[in-house]
Design a protein around this motif. Sequence first.
Motif, PDB file in Angstrom:
ATOM      1  N   PRO A  99      88.266  42.856  67.598  1.00 56.68           N
ATOM      2  CA  PRO A  99      88.223  44.405  68.531  1.00 56.68           C
ATOM      3  C   PRO A  99      87.444  45.195  69.492  1.00 56.68           C
ATOM      4  O   PRO A  99      86.706  45.799  68.652  1.00 56.68           O
ATOM      5  CB  PRO A  99      89.845  45.090  67.888  1.00 56.68           C
ATOM      6  N   GLY A 114      86.048  47.329  73.022  1.00 57.12           N
ATOM      7  CA  GLY A 114      86.105  47.635  74.704  1.00 57.12           C
ATOM      8  C   GLY A 114      85.312  46.143  74.786  1.00 57.12           C
ATOM      9  O   GLY A 114      83.839  46.011  74.739  1.00 57.12           O
ATOM     10  N   HIS A 124      79.231  46.382  73.572  1.00 52.33           N
ATOM     11  CA  HIS A 124      78.629  47.013  73.721  1.00 52.33           C
ATOM     12  C   HIS A 124      78.779  48.031  72.106  1.00 52.33           C
ATOM     13  O   HIS A 124      79.905  48.418  71.493  1.00 52.33           O
ATOM     14  CB  HIS A 124      78.510  48.587  74.517  1.00 52.33           C
ATOM     15  N   GLY A 125      77.479  48.368  71.167  1.00 52.80           N
ATOM     16  CA  GLY A 125      78.253  48.945  69.964  1.00 52.80           C
ATOM     17  C   GLY A 125      77.022  49.382  69.440  1.00 52.80           C
ATOM     18  O   GLY A 125      75.595  49.380  70.403  1.00 52.80           O
ATOM     19  N   SER A 150      74.575  46.830  64.716  1.00 53.04           N
ATOM     20  CA  SER A 150      76.176  46.683  64.024  1.00 53.04           C
ATOM     21  C   SER A 150      76.115  44.603  63.301  1.00 53.04           C
ATOM     22  O   SER A 150      75.251  44.128  64.524  1.00 53.04           O
ATOM     23  CB  SER A 150      77.146  46.644  65.405  1.00 53.04           C
ATOM     24  N   ARG A 151      76.877  44.280  62.664  1.00 52.14           N
ATOM     25  CA  ARG A 151      77.048  42.761  62.420  1.00 52.14           C
ATOM     26  C   ARG A 151      77.361  42.429  63.349  1.00 52.14           C
ATOM     27  O   ARG A 151      76.782  40.956  63.584  1.00 52.14           O
ATOM     28  CB  ARG A 151      77.115  42.085  61.005  1.00 52.14           C
ATOM     29  N   MET A 152      78.182  42.431  64.224  1.00 52.72           N
ATOM     30  CA  MET A 152      78.668  41.696  65.201  1.00 52.72           C
ATOM     31  C   MET A 152      77.557  41.277  66.362  1.00 52.72           C
ATOM     32  O   MET A 152      77.429  40.651  66.426  1.00 52.72           O
ATOM     33  CB  MET A 152      80.248  42.147  65.747  1.00 52.72           C
ATOM     34  N   ARG A 160      81.621  39.752  52.916  1.00 52.10           N
ATOM     35  CA  ARG A 160      82.946  39.377  54.507  1.00 52.10           C
ATOM     36  C   ARG A 160      83.386  40.472  54.987  1.00 52.10           C
ATOM     37  O   ARG A 160      83.901  40.325  56.065  1.00 52.10           O
ATOM     38  CB  ARG A 160      83.571  38.862  54.372  1.00 52.10           C
ATOM     39  N   ARG A 170      83.510  44.123  54.671  1.00 47.91           N
ATOM     40  CA  ARG A 170      82.152  45.325  54.252  1.00 47.91           C
ATOM     41  C   ARG A 170      82.598  45.782  55.263  1.00 47.91           C
ATOM     42  O   ARG A 170      81.719  45.124  55.960  1.00 47.91           O
ATOM     43  CB  ARG A 170      81.681  45.636  53.499  1.00 47.91           C
ATOM     44  N   ARG A 177      80.395  48.045  57.755  1.00 46.63           N
ATOM     45  CA  ARG A 177      79.008  48.725  57.775  1.00 46.63           C
ATOM     46  C   ARG A 177      78.775  49.708  58.369  1.00 46.63           C
ATOM     47  O   ARG A 177      78.063  51.048  57.720  1.00 46.63           O
ATOM     48  CB  ARG A 177      78.164  47.672  58.453  1.00 46.63           C
ATOM     49  N   SER A 203      93.455  49.489  63.074  1.00 47.42           N
ATOM     50  CA  SER A 203      93.124  47.939  63.543  1.00 47.42           C
ATOM     51  C   SER A 203      92.944  47.189  61.873  1.00 47.42           C
ATOM     52  O   SER A 203      92.613  48.000  60.888  1.00 47.42           O
ATOM     53  CB  SER A 203      91.992  47.279  63.863  1.00 47.42           C
ATOM     54  N   TYR A 258      91.465  37.597  56.063  1.00 42.56           N
ATOM     55  CA  TYR A 258      90.753  36.629  56.152  1.00 42.56           C
ATOM     56  C   TYR A 258      91.749  36.036  55.048  1.00 42.56           C
ATOM     57  O   TYR A 258      92.435  36.253  53.719  1.00 42.56           O
ATOM     58  CB  TYR A 258      89.270  37.279  54.999  1.00 42.56           C
ATOM     59  N   SER A 282      90.171  44.305  55.998  1.00 43.90           N
ATOM     60  CA  SER A 282      89.872  45.541  55.715  1.00 43.90           C
ATOM     61  C   SER A 282      90.790  46.357  56.910  1.00 43.90           C
ATOM     62  O   SER A 282      91.024  45.566  57.503  1.00 43.90           O
ATOM     63  CB  SER A 282      88.734  45.721  56.372  1.00 43.90           C
ATOM     64  N   LYS A 301      90.683  49.119  59.107  1.00 47.43           N
ATOM     65  CA  LYS A 301      89.553  50.771  59.994  1.00 47.43           C
ATOM     66  C   LYS A 301      90.546  51.379  60.888  1.00 47.43           C
ATOM     67  O   LYS A 301      91.342  51.173  62.162  1.00 47.43           O
ATOM     68  CB  LYS A 301      88.257  49.795  60.986  1.00 47.43           C
TER      69      LYS A 301
HETATM   70  C1  LIG Z   1      90.969  49.690  70.143  1.00 44.46           C
HETATM   71  C2  LIG Z   1      89.250  49.026  69.436  1.00 44.46           C
HETATM   72  C3  LIG Z   1      88.014  49.301  70.377  1.00 44.46           C
HETATM   73  C4  LIG Z   1      86.744  49.341  69.805  1.00 44.46           C
HETATM   74  N1  LIG Z   1      85.505  49.426  70.834  1.00 44.46           N
HETATM   75  C5  LIG Z   1      84.498  48.942  70.056  1.00 44.46           C
HETATM   76  C6  LIG Z   1      83.369  49.222  71.442  1.00 44.46           C
HETATM   77  O1  LIG Z   1      83.552  49.183  72.229  1.00 44.46           O
HETATM   78  N2  LIG Z   1      82.144  49.321  70.232  1.00 44.46           N
HETATM   79  C7  LIG Z   1      81.739  48.868  69.352  1.00 44.46           C
HETATM   80  O2  LIG Z   1      80.754  49.284  68.805  1.00 44.46           O
HETATM   81  N3  LIG Z   1      82.754  48.972  68.359  1.00 44.46           N
HETATM   82  C8  LIG Z   1      84.202  49.200  69.305  1.00 44.46           C
HETATM   83  N4  LIG Z   1      85.314  49.191  67.893  1.00 44.46           N
HETATM   84  C9  LIG Z   1      84.904  48.666  66.072  1.00 44.46           C
HETATM   85  C10 LIG Z   1      84.512  47.470  66.056  1.00 44.46           C
HETATM   86  O3  LIG Z   1      86.049  46.916  65.760  1.00 44.46           O
HETATM   87  C11 LIG Z   1      84.012  47.970  64.851  1.00 44.46           C
HETATM   88  O4  LIG Z   1      84.180  47.933  63.721  1.00 44.46           O
HETATM   89  C12 LIG Z   1      82.057  48.022  65.249  1.00 44.46           C
HETATM   90  O5  LIG Z   1      81.630  47.300  66.464  1.00 44.46           O
HETATM   91  C13 LIG Z   1      81.580  47.616  64.034  1.00 44.46           C
HETATM   92  O6  LIG Z   1      81.209  46.243  64.173  1.00 44.46           O
HETATM   93  P1  LIG Z   1      80.671  44.914  63.382  1.00 44.46           P
HETATM   94  O7  LIG Z   1      80.450  43.520  62.847  1.00 44.46           O
HETATM   95  O8  LIG Z   1      78.476  44.922  63.087  1.00 44.46           O
HETATM   96  O9  LIG Z   1      81.141  45.627  61.643  1.00 44.46           O
HETATM   97  P2  LIG Z   1      80.843  45.735  60.378  1.00 44.46           P
HETATM   98  O10 LIG Z   1      81.119  47.091  59.903  1.00 44.46           O
HETATM   99  O11 LIG Z   1      79.232  44.994  59.640  1.00 44.46           O
HETATM  100  O12 LIG Z   1      81.969  44.231  59.656  1.00 44.46           O
HETATM  101  C14 LIG Z   1      81.717  43.493  58.598  1.00 44.46           C
HETATM  102  C15 LIG Z   1      82.974  43.953  58.439  1.00 44.46           C
HETATM  103  O13 LIG Z   1      83.683  45.232  58.342  1.00 44.46           O
HETATM  104  C16 LIG Z   1      85.037  45.266  58.636  1.00 44.46           C
HETATM  105  N5  LIG Z   1      85.947  45.135  59.924  1.00 44.46           N
HETATM  106  C17 LIG Z   1      84.680  45.965  60.973  1.00 44.46           C
HETATM  107  N6  LIG Z   1      85.302  46.859  61.810  1.00 44.46           N
HETATM  108  C18 LIG Z   1      86.645  46.554  62.016  1.00 44.46           C
HETATM  109  C19 LIG Z   1      87.544  46.694  62.661  1.00 44.46           C
HETATM  110  N7  LIG Z   1      88.279  47.418  63.697  1.00 44.46           N
HETATM  111  N8  LIG Z   1      89.120  46.819  61.900  1.00 44.46           N
HETATM  112  C20 LIG Z   1      89.288  46.209  60.641  1.00 44.46           C
HETATM  113  N9  LIG Z   1      87.746  45.886  59.849  1.00 44.46           N
HETATM  114  C21 LIG Z   1      86.800  46.411  60.595  1.00 44.46           C
HETATM  115  C22 LIG Z   1      85.122  43.569  58.952  1.00 44.46           C
HETATM  116  O14 LIG Z   1      86.105  43.193  57.479  1.00 44.46           O
HETATM  117  C23 LIG Z   1      83.378  43.028  59.443  1.00 44.46           C
HETATM  118  O15 LIG Z   1      83.366  41.696  58.744  1.00 44.46           O
HETATM  119  C24 LIG Z   1      87.087  48.867  68.538  1.00 44.46           C
HETATM  120  C25 LIG Z   1      87.712  48.897  67.760  1.00 44.46           C
HETATM  121  C26 LIG Z   1      89.281  48.560  67.828  1.00 44.46           C
HETATM  122  C27 LIG Z   1      89.720  48.564  67.108  1.00 44.46           C
END
Ligand SMILES: Cc1cc2nc3c(=O)[nH]c(=O)nc-3n(C[C@H](O)[C@H](O)[C@H](O)COP(=O)(O)OP(=O)(O)OC[C@H]3O[C@@H](n4cnc5c(N)ncnc54)[C@H](O)[C@@H]3O)c2cc1C
Lengths: 221, 221
Positions: free
Chosen positions: A54, A56, A67-68, A72-74, B13, B15, B17, B109, B113, B166, B168
């Motif tokens: 999820p 923005g 953005h983020g 970020s892994r994503m 998968r 965790r 970060r 959120s 998996y 997970s 968050k």
């Molecule tokens: C309503 C909403 C709006 C958001 N808006 C933004 C935004 O604009 N920009 C932004 O950077 N991020 C936003 N986020 C957070 C986003 O969902 C990610 O947590 C964040 O981008 C980090 O991503 P990543 O893949 O690098 O996470 P990492 O921390 O590397 O992900 C690794 C693992 O962590 C777990 N994880 C990561 N994020 C979540 C999550 N949200 N919920 C449950 N498990 C999770 C998953 O299992 C994922 O595979 C938002 C979240 C929500 C719920």
Amino acid sequence: MDSQTPAYPVTYRNRLRRRHDRGHYDHATVHAILDAAMLCHVAYVIDGQPYCTPTGFWREGGTLLWHGSSASRMLRAQADGVPVCVTVTHMDAIVLARCGFNHSINYRSVMAYGRARLVTDPAAKLRAMDGFINRFFPGRSAVLRAPSAQEIKATSVVEMPIDQASAKIRDLPPHDDEDDYAVPAWTALIPLRTVVGEAEPDPRQHPDADRAAGGIAAYRA
Amino acid sequence: MDSQTPAYPVTYRNRLRRRHDRGHYDHATVHAILDAAMLCHVAYVIDGQPYCTPTGFWREGGTLLWHGSSASRMLRAQADGVPVCVTVTHMDAIVLARCGFNHSINYRSVMAYGRARLVTDPAAKLRAMDGFINRFFPGRSAVLRAPSAQEIKATSVVEMPIDQASAKIRDLPPHDDEDDYAVPAWTALIPLRTVVGEAEPDPRQHPDADRAAGGIAAYRA
Ligand SMILES: Cc1cc2nc3c(=O)[nH]c(=O)nc-3n(C[C@H](O)[C@H](O)[C@H](O)COP(=O)(O)OP(=O)(O)OC[C@H]3O[C@@H](n4cnc5c(N)ncnc54)[C@H](O)[C@@H]3O)c2cc1C
Ligand SMILES: Cc1cc2nc3c(=O)[nH]c(=O)nc-3n(C[C@H](O)[C@H](O)[C@H](O)COP(=O)(O)OP(=O)(O)OC[C@H]3O[C@@H](n4cnc5c(N)ncnc54)[C@H](O)[C@@H]3O)c2cc1C
Ligand code: HEM
Ligand code: HEM
């Protein structure tokens, strides 16, 4: 659909198979559903594993942006032009019927396809982030402390030109098989709405802070 | 987290970060976020292309279930035990700050998996679909016309035992860098809520229909 209406091309990827009468591919319908949202869900693949994150987002013309963190892994996974699917959903009502099969949900949703890429130029990143803020709070970027070079560096901005998209809309009252109207089950449409609550001003509000500046006035008291 | 608390295993998968202080892996937190929703987004892959489909879902113990047409491309693609990611999101507030960088969103959120598989036994499908209805409208399945064999055949039910998940959560007021409190930008938490509107009863309501039967009374007038 009028052949003059600009629309996204339809292939195996985005053609609705079920309930195709609920499908729309024209820019106007797709963009209106996208613009009614601040939140999307992005699907992407790392090592064969799908992820649905999820986040923005905002739209500039035919391009979606999000953005983020640069770490970020994503966003790292999406930097290389991999295919992604960005989905926006509005759940508008629960539809009760006289048998389980005819229960349903009224909704508007979009699934948009493309390849994401990083915005790398710092000036373009700054413009994009100001655009994100002003998209939801018109003019607000001008009243904020401007982003520092360090903040811009720590931020990844991803853009995805929409290659294809589909919208799907259900907007119908309850309906039942004619025989089932004899069943005395209470039946209704139950509307759902997202509402903006009363703002909770920061206790450390600046005495000169002007709520009307930066488009906040439009949001509920 | 107490080592006695049942929790999902953590690997590459699932965790977190970034902001790992916002992460939770215990069953109680994950299930509470899932159970506050009726809608999920399911990510899955067909020929290397990720898809993100919005769909209704429910939970039974450590298993998530969803349903649709036996002809659905999504459900057919998921029948073979492919990996999926099911995401549930609640957007609770927009967080305004005095610089763009400190803007944020409060949310809860879950990303879950597992491998999806079809429920094939007709009696189990019927039980599952009754379970879906009763999950949201306790007791309602008993007041409906029961599903026909034909309806059950036309319905695919998918179940996904949660292998990992997970949660968050961000639940914080606005905060700014100390120097930025001199910036006179209006700052607040803007809460968002999903509300159940006034039910619109079916114009063909049965005279004996009892609104209180089937758990509907709990939903807003
Ligand atoms: C309503 C909403 C709006 C958001 N808006 C933004 C935004 O604009 N920009 C932004 O950077 N991020 C936003 N986020 C957070 C986003 O969902 C990610 O947590 C964040 O981008 C980090 O991503 P990543 O893949 O690098 O996470 P990492 O921390 O590397 O992900 C690794 C693992 O962590 C777990 N994880 C990561 N994020 C979540 C999550 N949200 N919920 C449950 N498990 C999770 C998953 O299992 C994922 O595979 C938002 C979240 C929500 C719920
Ligand atoms: C709030 C909500 C709740 C829903 N609940 C359920 C449910 O409980 N059960 C159920 O069967 N379906 C549900 N749907 C519909 C679901 O999203 C799919 O449309 C449906 O399951 C058919 O899926 P499919 O992959 O077979 O679609 P297909 O029609 O085969 O999909 C092919 C292509 O059509 C497009 N498409 C399909 N669905 C959508 C969509 N929703 N929005 C935009 N484009 C789309 C996509 O580009 C997709 O790749 C729900 C939708 C919403 C928005
Ligand atoms: C709480 C109860 C239920 C809800 C909220 C619900 C909701 C939905 C929704 C939103 C769709 C998608 C419609 C679309 O694509 O626009 C759907 C499809 C479907 N549902 Fe349900 N449903 C419920 C109960 C049932 C039951 C009990 C059955 C079977 C006994 C069933 C069988 C189906 C089938 C077969 C489809 C596919 C329709 C098609 O694509 O042609 N549903 N449901
Ligand atoms: C409307 C304005 C904005 C909103 C609603 C917003 C929202 C968010 C959200 C929800 C997150 C995720 C936080 C988390 O993981 O819990 C985030 C992360 C981030 N945002 Fe923003 N943001 C906005 C503007 C900006 C701006 C203008 C910048 C940069 C100039 C920025 C830079 C970042 C960075 C770097 C992260 C990653 C933080 C980290 O993982 O450590 N944001 N944003």
